[in-house]
Design an enzyme around this catalytic site. Structure first.
Site, mmCIF file in Angstrom:
data_model
loop_
_atom_site.group_PDB
_atom_site.id
_atom_site.type_symbol
_atom_site.label_atom_id
_atom_site.label_comp_id
_atom_site.label_asym_id
_atom_site.label_seq_id
_atom_site.Cartn_x
_atom_site.Cartn_y
_atom_site.Cartn_z
ATOM 1 N N GLU A 134 40.059 36.224 45.101
ATOM 2 C CA GLU A 134 38.634 36.385 44.773
ATOM 3 C C GLU A 134 37.773 36.538 46.028
ATOM 4 O OE1 GLU A 134 38.035 33.985 40.613
ATOM 5 O OE2 GLU A 134 38.588 32.800 42.349
ATOM 6 N N ASP A 169 38.099 40.454 32.642
ATOM 7 C CA ASP A 169 38.831 40.640 31.383
ATOM 8 C C ASP A 169 37.921 40.183 30.249
ATOM 9 O OD1 ASP A 169 39.624 37.650 30.514
ATOM 10 O OD2 ASP A 169 39.752 37.804 32.675
#
Ligand code: ADE
Length: 256
Positions: free
Chosen positions: A12, A221
């Site tokens: 990330e 997602d």
């Protein structure tokens, strides 16, 4: 005083870590805390960057350490999340308003979702730090996205120009990866627009310690039957570009 920047996993924030002009590294509790400045962000503001690992306990322990030992003046959590509302697409950006621990349930002693003995079910992110992050995310969407995210990645992942949304976030110790779980979560925390696994835990620590917190999440997602595949693809190919772009713009804007 420095600014704490947390994310859960290296994917990330690998770009942010790479861009940091490091001055100091400190290992504690199996985590490395990197202190430095961010060249190109137009500021000499000192940053302490750390990967908390996944989940509420790991995130809370890391936030407490940032506060107690590194004496950070504020914390920004950056990372990815699963969308809960149908309007959010992979690549859209959510800046947290209120953070909920969706798996907190001490009923019937306390109402479901209420944090026992704290008397609240959600914790608000800091308004001014969140506004700074929102402006940074909007600037990234406008000016950084096409420049920073390679065309091949934009096309392969069908990434739209990001929409930036301010909304509630639900956190819990579960990767939500079925349509049924997603539906149940939407019922449980109707105001939440996305789900992740750390933000509300950091919010509780920051609330208890009086430290401002803002959380920014890029949708990886849709927390549904395809979530595992979509998540892997997004964190491998795109997540850290968004993270660096948003933080850099937010720091730059703070100076102007
Ligand atoms: N972080 C990113 N996607 C997630 C999901 N589907 N569930 C929990 N945390 C997430």
């Amino acid at each position: 005083m420095s600014l704490g920047i947390m994310c859960a996993i290296p994917q990330e924030a690998s770009r942010l870590a790479g861009a940091l002009a490091r001055e100091h590294e400190h290992v504690h509790g199996g985590r490395t805390y990197y202190t430095g400045t961010l060249p190109g962000a137009g500021t000499s503001e000192r940053i302490v960057l750390v990967y908390s690992r996944v989940g509420k306990v790991a995130a809370a322990a890391t936030a407490q350490h940032l506060i107690d030992v590194h004496r950070v003046k504020a914390i920004i959590f950056t990372g990815v999340a699963g969308a809960l509302t149908p309007d959010l697409r992979v690549g859209d950006i959510v800046v947290a308003q209120n953070l909920w621990q969706h798996d907190m349930d001490a009923s019937p002693i306390f109402p479901p979702l209420e944090i026992p003995l704290l008397g609240v079910s959600s914790i608000a992110a800091d308004e001014s730090l969140s506004a700074r992050l929102r402006a940074g995310a909007e600037a990234f969407a406008r000016e950084g996205f096409e420049h920073d995210v390679p065309r091949a990645v934009r096309e392969e992942l069908r990434l739209p120009t990001p929409r930036v949304v301010v909304g509630d976030i639900a956190s819990g110790d579960r990767f939500v990866s079925t349509d049924a779980e997603r539906a149940a979560l939407r019922q449980r925390v109707p105001s939440a627009v996305c789900v992740e696994m750390e933000g509300a835990a950091v919010a509780q620590v920051c609330h208890e310690q009086g430290v401002p917190l803002a959380v920014v999440r890029v949708i990886s997602d849709s927390a549904n039957d395809h979530a595992a595949r979509d998540f892997e693809r997004f964190i491998t190919e795109a997540a850290s570009v968004y993270g660096l772009g948003i933080i850099r713009k937010a720091l730059l804007l703070d100076r102007s």
